[in-house]
Design a protein around this motif. Sequence first.
Motif, PDB file in Angstrom:
ATOM      1  N   PRO A 143      -3.934 -14.228  13.643  1.00  0.00           N
ATOM      2  CA  PRO A 143      -5.039 -14.131  12.696  1.00  0.00           C
ATOM      3  C   PRO A 143      -6.394 -13.896  13.354  1.00  0.00           C
ATOM      4  N   ALA A 144      -6.521 -14.266  14.627  1.00  0.00           N
ATOM      5  CA  ALA A 144      -7.794 -14.087  15.323  1.00  0.00           C
ATOM      6  C   ALA A 144      -8.156 -12.612  15.483  1.00  0.00           C
ATOM      7  N   THR A 145      -7.174 -11.731  15.341  1.00  0.00           N
ATOM      8  CA  THR A 145      -7.445 -10.287  15.414  1.00  0.00           C
ATOM      9  C   THR A 145      -8.331  -9.850  14.259  1.00  0.00           C
ATOM     10  N   ALA A 146      -8.304 -10.615  13.171  1.00  0.00           N
ATOM     11  CA  ALA A 146      -9.177 -10.332  12.029  1.00  0.00           C
ATOM     12  C   ALA A 146     -10.571 -10.858  12.341  1.00  0.00           C
ATOM     13  N   THR A 147     -11.315 -10.108  13.123  1.00  0.00           N
ATOM     14  CA  THR A 147     -12.649 -10.521  13.558  1.00  0.00           C
ATOM     15  C   THR A 147     -13.632 -10.548  12.387  1.00  0.00           C
ATOM     16  N   ASP A 148     -14.745 -11.210  12.595  1.00  0.00           N
ATOM     17  CA  ASP A 148     -15.781 -11.256  11.560  1.00  0.00           C
ATOM     18  C   ASP A 148     -16.237  -9.850  11.186  1.00  0.00           C
ATOM     19  N   THR A 149     -16.354  -8.975  12.182  1.00  0.00           N
ATOM     20  CA  THR A 149     -16.793  -7.599  11.932  1.00  0.00           C
ATOM     21  C   THR A 149     -15.794  -6.865  11.054  1.00  0.00           C
ATOM     22  N   LEU A 150     -14.504  -7.004  11.387  1.00  0.00           N
ATOM     23  CA  LEU A 150     -13.461  -6.327  10.614  1.00  0.00           C
ATOM     24  C   LEU A 150     -13.408  -6.846   9.183  1.00  0.00           C
ATOM     25  N   VAL A 151     -13.468  -8.170   9.027  1.00  0.00           N
ATOM     26  CA  VAL A 151     -13.433  -8.758   7.688  1.00  0.00           C
ATOM     27  C   VAL A 151     -14.644  -8.307   6.877  1.00  0.00           C
ATOM     28  N   ALA A 152     -15.804  -8.249   7.513  1.00  0.00           N
ATOM     29  CA  ALA A 152     -17.025  -7.825   6.818  1.00  0.00           C
ATOM     30  C   ALA A 152     -16.912  -6.375   6.345  1.00  0.00           C
ATOM     31  N   GLU A 153     -16.280  -5.517   7.157  1.00  0.00           N
ATOM     32  CA  GLU A 153     -16.091  -4.114   6.763  1.00  0.00           C
ATOM     33  C   GLU A 153     -15.219  -4.018   5.518  1.00  0.00           C
ATOM     34  N   VAL A 154     -14.122  -4.752   5.518  1.00  0.00           N
ATOM     35  CA  VAL A 154     -13.218  -4.715   4.367  1.00  0.00           C
ATOM     36  C   VAL A 154     -13.878  -5.342   3.147  1.00  0.00           C
ATOM     37  N   PHE A 155     -14.586  -6.441   3.342  1.00  0.00           N
ATOM     38  CA  PHE A 155     -15.257  -7.108   2.227  1.00  0.00           C
ATOM     39  C   PHE A 155     -16.289  -6.186   1.587  1.00  0.00           C
ATOM     40  N   SER A 156     -17.010  -5.452   2.425  1.00  0.00           N
ATOM     41  CA  SER A 156     -18.001  -4.510   1.909  1.00  0.00           C
ATOM     42  C   SER A 156     -17.350  -3.449   1.026  1.00  0.00           C
ATOM     43  N   THR A 157     -16.187  -2.983   1.463  1.00  0.00           N
ATOM     44  CA  THR A 157     -15.449  -1.992   0.669  1.00  0.00           C
ATOM     45  C   THR A 157     -15.000  -2.585  -0.657  1.00  0.00           C
ATOM     46  N   THR A 158     -14.503  -3.824  -0.625  1.00  0.00           N
ATOM     47  CA  THR A 158     -13.941  -4.426  -1.836  1.00  0.00           C
ATOM     48  C   THR A 158     -15.004  -4.820  -2.852  1.00  0.00           C
ATOM     49  N   THR A 159     -16.253  -4.861  -2.450  1.00  0.00           N
ATOM     50  CA  THR A 159     -17.318  -5.181  -3.403  1.00  0.00           C
ATOM     51  C   THR A 159     -17.915  -3.925  -4.027  1.00  0.00           C
ATOM     52  N   ASN A 160     -17.375  -2.771  -3.659  1.00  0.00           N
ATOM     53  CA  ASN A 160     -17.818  -1.489  -4.223  1.00  0.00           C
ATOM     54  C   ASN A 160     -16.790  -1.055  -5.265  1.00  0.00           C
ATOM     55  N   ALA A 161     -17.167  -1.077  -6.530  1.00  0.00           N
ATOM     56  CA  ALA A 161     -16.219  -0.818  -7.619  1.00  0.00           C
ATOM     57  C   ALA A 161     -15.605   0.579  -7.513  1.00  0.00           C
ATOM     58  N   ARG A 162     -16.406   1.572  -7.153  1.00  0.00           N
ATOM     59  CA  ARG A 162     -15.892   2.939  -7.060  1.00  0.00           C
ATOM     60  C   ARG A 162     -14.857   3.052  -5.957  1.00  0.00           C
ATOM     61  N   LYS A 163     -15.149   2.442  -4.803  1.00  0.00           N
ATOM     62  CA  LYS A 163     -14.209   2.500  -3.686  1.00  0.00           C
ATOM     63  C   LYS A 163     -12.919   1.746  -4.033  1.00  0.00           C
ATOM     64  N   CYS A 164     -13.059   0.616  -4.707  1.00  0.00           N
ATOM     65  CA  CYS A 164     -11.869  -0.146  -5.109  1.00  0.00           C
ATOM     66  C   CYS A 164     -10.973   0.687  -6.013  1.00  0.00           C
ATOM     67  N   PHE A 165     -11.579   1.388  -6.935  1.00  0.00           N
ATOM     68  CA  PHE A 165     -10.801   2.226  -7.856  1.00  0.00           C
ATOM     69  C   PHE A 165     -10.046   3.302  -7.085  1.00  0.00           C
ATOM     70  N   ARG A 166     -10.727   3.942  -6.126  1.00  0.00           N
ATOM     71  CA  ARG A 166     -10.086   5.000  -5.347  1.00  0.00           C
ATOM     72  C   ARG A 166      -8.962   4.431  -4.467  1.00  0.00           C
ATOM     73  N   ILE A 167      -9.161   3.235  -3.923  1.00  0.00           N
ATOM     74  CA  ILE A 167      -8.135   2.604  -3.085  1.00  0.00           C
ATOM     75  C   ILE A 167      -6.881   2.318  -3.901  1.00  0.00           C
ATOM     76  N   VAL A 168      -7.069   1.771  -5.095  1.00  0.00           N
ATOM     77  CA  VAL A 168      -5.922   1.463  -5.952  1.00  0.00           C
ATOM     78  C   VAL A 168      -5.179   2.750  -6.313  1.00  0.00           C
ATOM     79  N   LYS A 169      -5.921   3.803  -6.646  1.00  0.00           N
ATOM     80  CA  LYS A 169      -5.293   5.088  -6.982  1.00  0.00           C
ATOM     81  C   LYS A 169      -4.527   5.644  -5.791  1.00  0.00           C
ATOM     82  N   MET A 170      -5.120   5.539  -4.609  1.00  0.00           N
ATOM     83  CA  MET A 170      -4.471   6.057  -3.406  1.00  0.00           C
ATOM     84  C   MET A 170      -3.202   5.268  -3.098  1.00  0.00           C
ATOM     85  N   ALA A 171      -3.272   3.953  -3.240  1.00  0.00           N
ATOM     86  CA  ALA A 171      -2.101   3.121  -2.978  1.00  0.00           C
ATOM     87  C   ALA A 171      -0.966   3.452  -3.939  1.00  0.00           C
ATOM     88  N   LYS A 172      -1.290   3.687  -5.198  1.00  0.00           N
ATOM     89  CA  LYS A 172      -0.265   4.055  -6.175  1.00  0.00           C
ATOM     90  C   LYS A 172       0.348   5.407  -5.834  1.00  0.00           C
TER      91      LYS A 172
END
Length: 233
Positions: A129-158
Amino acid sequence: MKQSMLLLHGLFGGLSNWEGVVNHFSAQYDIHIPALPIYDEHPGDNLEYLVQFLDQYITSAGLENVILVGNSLGGHVAILYTHRRPEKVASLVLTGSSGLYENTSMGSYPKRGSYDYIRERVAYTFYDPATATDTLVAEVFSTTTNARKCFRIVKMAKSANRNYVASLLPHIPTRTLLIWGEDDKITPPDVAQEFRRLLPQAELVMLAKCGHAPMMELPAAFNEVLTSFLEKD
């Protein structure tokens, strides 16, 4: 002229995911890390859009005899491209690739707004779990707080979940290396074994105490395995 090596990141990945690979191979190879346009608005299938992007990138750059390396979604794109344009790809390298099976239990987390929850989910990607650095978590968190990006991620995953590549793999003649974490919880080791069974020229190397992104978690081991594979070419 150096041979070209293209590195393709995953759905939540970024260019920094390949830092260890770039540092190790940049003196010997012409390294390319295209940012996959996951968040673009466009008509049509999302995964197909990424494959077309890769095709255009390679064509525009005039690249030939490419070493194509993909992690997770990036591996999926690499498979589809190699099937379509085998004459362009000298070697295919897949690590934690989607396309056969992917544990989608993480799939809803882009909608969550909890930093602690995101940290937990990012840590799930790795054995340590230590591989999940603060920087990496912050990058992902920033993406997940963007509604447009979240929508595109869900569409891409599907789109990726619908695109099952088993029927294509036996028709990919390209020499292939599979580098897999023994503790990958997203694309488990059985998935790697299935890739090896279906790909005509596949070699599989399993890395102990390693999760879904070996090039990040065990960069030295990843680079050693990749070097050995390329030296045999």
